[in-house]
Design a protein around this motif. Structure first.
Motif, PDB file in Angstrom:
ATOM      1  N   SER A 171       0.851  -1.192   0.000  1.00 34.27           N
ATOM      2  CA  SER A 171       0.000   0.000   0.000  1.00 34.27           C
ATOM      3  C   SER A 171       0.882   1.235   0.000  1.00 34.27           C
ATOM      4  O   SER A 171       1.681   1.441   0.920  1.00 34.27           O
ATOM      5  CB  SER A 171      -0.915   0.010   1.231  1.00 34.27           C
ATOM      6  N   ILE A 172       0.764   2.030  -1.048  1.00 31.90           N
ATOM      7  CA  ILE A 172       1.545   3.263  -1.165  1.00 31.90           C
ATOM      8  C   ILE A 172       0.731   4.411  -0.567  1.00 31.90           C
ATOM      9  O   ILE A 172      -0.382   4.695  -1.021  1.00 31.90           O
ATOM     10  CB  ILE A 172       1.887   3.566  -2.634  1.00 31.90           C
ATOM     11  N   LEU A 173       1.266   5.046   0.444  1.00 28.96           N
ATOM     12  CA  LEU A 173       0.575   6.138   1.130  1.00 28.96           C
ATOM     13  C   LEU A 173       1.247   7.461   0.790  1.00 28.96           C
ATOM     14  O   LEU A 173       2.444   7.633   1.021  1.00 28.96           O
ATOM     15  CB  LEU A 173       0.597   5.924   2.642  1.00 28.96           C
ATOM     16  N   ARG A 174       0.478   8.387   0.258  1.00 31.21           N
ATOM     17  CA  ARG A 174       1.022   9.692  -0.106  1.00 31.21           C
ATOM     18  C   ARG A 174       0.193  10.790   0.566  1.00 31.21           C
ATOM     19  O   ARG A 174      -0.871  11.196   0.063  1.00 31.21           O
ATOM     20  CB  ARG A 174       1.038   9.882  -1.621  1.00 31.21           C
ATOM     21  N   PRO A 175       0.654  11.299   1.715  1.00 29.80           N
ATOM     22  CA  PRO A 175      -0.033  12.421   2.370  1.00 29.80           C
ATOM     23  C   PRO A 175       0.211  13.716   1.599  1.00 29.80           C
ATOM     24  O   PRO A 175       1.346  14.004   1.201  1.00 29.80           O
ATOM     25  CB  PRO A 175       0.611  12.458   3.754  1.00 29.80           C
ATOM     26  N   LEU A 176      -0.839  14.497   1.401  1.00 25.78           N
ATOM     27  CA  LEU A 176      -0.747  15.695   0.565  1.00 25.78           C
ATOM     28  C   LEU A 176      -1.242  16.920   1.316  1.00 25.78           C
ATOM     29  O   LEU A 176      -2.101  16.835   2.194  1.00 25.78           O
ATOM     30  CB  LEU A 176      -1.589  15.519  -0.703  1.00 25.78           C
ATOM     31  N   LYS A 177      -0.685  18.053   0.922  1.00 23.37           N
ATOM     32  CA  LYS A 177      -1.200  19.340   1.374  1.00 23.37           C
ATOM     33  C   LYS A 177      -0.761  20.411   0.390  1.00 23.37           C
ATOM     34  O   LYS A 177       0.411  20.771   0.323  1.00 23.37           O
ATOM     35  CB  LYS A 177      -0.720  19.703   2.777  1.00 23.37           C
TER      36      LYS A 177
ATOM     37  N   VAL B 155       5.486   4.799   2.469  1.00 19.28           N
ATOM     38  CA  VAL B 155       5.091   6.181   2.755  1.00 19.28           C
ATOM     39  C   VAL B 155       6.033   7.117   2.005  1.00 19.28           C
ATOM     40  O   VAL B 155       7.254   7.108   2.228  1.00 19.28           O
ATOM     41  CB  VAL B 155       5.151   6.467   4.271  1.00 19.28           C
ATOM     42  N   ILE B 156       5.469   7.938   1.113  1.00 21.33           N
ATOM     43  CA  ILE B 156       6.275   8.825   0.265  1.00 21.33           C
ATOM     44  C   ILE B 156       5.773  10.255   0.409  1.00 21.33           C
ATOM     45  O   ILE B 156       4.571  10.517   0.282  1.00 21.33           O
ATOM     46  CB  ILE B 156       6.200   8.435  -1.226  1.00 21.33           C
ATOM     47  N   ASP B 157       6.676  11.173   0.654  1.00 22.10           N
ATOM     48  CA  ASP B 157       6.313  12.587   0.714  1.00 22.10           C
ATOM     49  C   ASP B 157       5.829  13.070  -0.645  1.00 22.10           C
ATOM     50  O   ASP B 157       6.252  12.565  -1.697  1.00 22.10           O
ATOM     51  CB  ASP B 157       7.512  13.426   1.166  1.00 22.10           C
TER      52      ASP B 157
ATOM     53  N   VAL C  29      13.073  -0.075   4.625  1.00 25.50           N
ATOM     54  CA  VAL C  29      13.899   0.251   3.458  1.00 25.50           C
ATOM     55  C   VAL C  29      13.692   1.728   3.150  1.00 25.50           C
ATOM     56  O   VAL C  29      12.556   2.202   3.061  1.00 25.50           O
ATOM     57  CB  VAL C  29      13.512  -0.604   2.236  1.00 25.50           C
ATOM     58  N   HIS C  30      14.782   2.450   3.014  1.00 19.45           N
ATOM     59  CA  HIS C  30      14.683   3.890   2.753  1.00 19.45           C
ATOM     60  C   HIS C  30      15.548   4.254   1.557  1.00 19.45           C
ATOM     61  O   HIS C  30      16.315   3.439   1.053  1.00 19.45           O
ATOM     62  CB  HIS C  30      15.075   4.693   3.991  1.00 19.45           C
TER      63      HIS C  30
ATOM     64  N   SER D 185      11.005   8.790   1.730  1.00 18.48           N
ATOM     65  CA  SER D 185      10.491   7.594   1.070  1.00 18.48           C
ATOM     66  C   SER D 185      10.905   6.377   1.890  1.00 18.48           C
ATOM     67  O   SER D 185      12.052   5.959   1.843  1.00 18.48           O
ATOM     68  CB  SER D 185      11.051   7.502  -0.357  1.00 18.48           C
ATOM     69  N   ASN D 186       9.952   5.807   2.649  1.00 15.60           N
ATOM     70  CA  ASN D 186      10.234   4.693   3.542  1.00 15.60           C
ATOM     71  C   ASN D 186       9.254   3.549   3.331  1.00 15.60           C
ATOM     72  O   ASN D 186       8.051   3.774   3.186  1.00 15.60           O
ATOM     73  CB  ASN D 186      10.155   5.123   5.009  1.00 15.60           C
TER      74      ASN D 186
END
Length: 458
Positions: A69-75, A157-159, A191-192, A237-238
């Motif tokens: 699951s790729i999570l991309r928090p946005l603002k 989790v990717i910025d 993994v980073h 990116s972790n």
């Protein structure tokens, strides 16, 4: 009659002691200089081995590939946002979903997300609107619901400011799961990816930021993670497992040694990290210390388009890093000036003059030739190409500026605890926890920012 007075014995002894102490300090300084050269060369060699060959993963077409699951928090509309988010739709991996999350239903980033969902209808992508406040960290608040909603145990989790190569996910899963083709033989929990700055606007702050991230930062980051004696992770990116995250609480005390309190319930999982600003580093440290698991890098970088960064944006960003690190790893932060090229050069030149009588100006010339050559080689390894002749002059100017500014910025930052992040003022507390400063009339930095908060990744 002239009588020559004998030299006072204590005076001779004092002179000898001063000379001996000077020599001892010179030897210590030379040892430190050689140590820093060794670390720099280690970073160079490790960067060459890891990033100059980027093998394709067998996971690209494997039916049994574990789900991610790729999570991309946005603002808001970050620089290069469309291309950044699109890179996750292009992953060469058979089993993944993308979850975008925003705190506000009117967030402008949603327009970009909708356009990409229409362009890639075959990719499983969803949007979660609304945050769950568990602490002062807005990124953690934004991630709470996506983490629970994720269909898979493995989370990436990717910025929002990061763009990744199509093969990044597959190679990262290889490392995380210990596939024989991976470079690691350790039990890996995270993994980073080393950050790599891309410049799309020719601003002085942008050039300074790129000179820092693509050379000194990358060199030290890769070297420290190659040695692997302590957790050292930047959270752009972790990749890690939710099941591991749910077992840690940010105390950094091994699970077997933790004693449950009957008075205060202990919070586990992502919610436990809402009180930290550098939640990425704390999550990595918790996995390392509480579970006894390790981290590793894949053969990929987290590319970050820097955007329109002014000189003061750059200065405040570096200060923010230092003030947060000071509260998390005090000893390492206090030692930081002695890893910078200017201080290292002074120590090395004075030591060689004392021990060998070597001229300091020749030493400085040789030192900076070596330092710049190493940094350029690291840049070439992680960036995939050499700097052309037209861009070399500008890069060297930015590199020199970064090296000269490092110590003054450090000295200004080390004596404060307040930072500004996304337009909010925080006080950094013990162990990296933070408190939102509600009194906006309190002390402020001596400079102001018109575009503060755009460069939000700590």
């Amino acid at each position: 009659m002239n009588i020559t007075q004998p030299l006072d014995s204590p005076t001779l002894s004092q002179a000898f002691n001063r000379q001996a102490m000077t020599y001892v300090f010179a030897v210590v300084g030379l040892i430190w200089y050689c140590f820093m050269c060794a670390i720099s060369i280690l970073g160079l060699v490790a960067a060459r081995r890891r990033y100059r060959s980027c093998p394709a993963s067998p996971r690209r077409t494997a039916d049994s590939a574990p789900g991610v699951s790729i999570l991309r928090p946005l603002k808001g509309l970050d620089t290069n946002l469309y291309e950044n988010l699109e890179s996750t739709f292009k992953q060469e991996y058979p089993n993944y979903e993308i979850i975008f999350s925003v705190a506000d239903e009117n967030d402008q980033a949603l327009t970009v997300v909708r356009a990409l969902k229409s362009k890639y209808p075959d990719v499983k992508a969803s949007v979660i609107i609304g945050e769950e406040v568990v602490g002062v960290n807005p990124k953690v608040n934004n991630l709470m619901r996506p983490v629970r909603a994720a269909a898979n145990d493995i989370l990436w989790v990717i910025d929002s400011g990061v763009i990744v190569d199509p093969g990044t996910l597959a190679r990262s899963v290889d490392v995380l799961t210990g596939l024989p083709t991976s470079r690691s033989n350790k039990t890996i929990s995270l993994v980073h990816h080393v950050p790599f700055a891309l410049i799309d606007e020719d601003k002085i702050g942008s050039r300074l930021e790129a000179a820092f991230l693509n050379t000194n930062h990358a060199k030290m980051y890769i070297a420290i993670n190659t040695v692997g004696v302590e957790s050292c992770v930047v959270g752009k990116s972790n990749l890690y497992r939710r099941s591991d995250l749910e077992r840690v609480n940010g105390s950094l005390i091994p699970v077997r040694s933790q004693i449950a309190s009957t008075h205060e319930p202990v919070v586990y999982g992502l919610a436990a990290f809402g009180k930290f600003l550098a939640e990425d580093n704390m999550i990595a440290s918790a996995l390392w210390h509480e579970l006894g698991l390790r981290h590793d890098l894949s053969s990929d970088v987290a590319c970050n388009v820097v955007g329109n960064m002014s000189f003061l944006d750059y200065v405040w960003r570096r200060m923010r890093w230092i003030r947060v690190r000071k509260r998390m790893v005090l000893a390492a932060t206090l030692a930081e000036p002695f890893t910078e090229s200017l201080v290292v050069c002074v120590l090395g030149s004075l030591s060689c003059r004392t021990i060998f009588g070597f001229p300091p100006w020749i030493f400085a010339l040789l030192h900076y030739t070596l330092w710049l050559s190493i940094d350029l080689d690291v840049y070439t390894s992680i960036g995939g190409n050499k700097i052309n002749s037209q861009g070399m002059f500008g890069f060297i100017l930015a590199w020199v500026g970064r090296e000269v500014l490092a110590l003054p910025i450090y000295l200004f930052a080390i004596f404060g605890d307040e930072i500004i992040w996304r337009g909010q003022r925080y006080q950094v507390l013990h162990n990296g926890e933070a408190r939102l400063c509600t009194d906006q009339k309190g002390s402020r930095p001596w400079f102001s920012f018109r575009r503060i908060g755009q460069y939000h990744q700590i």
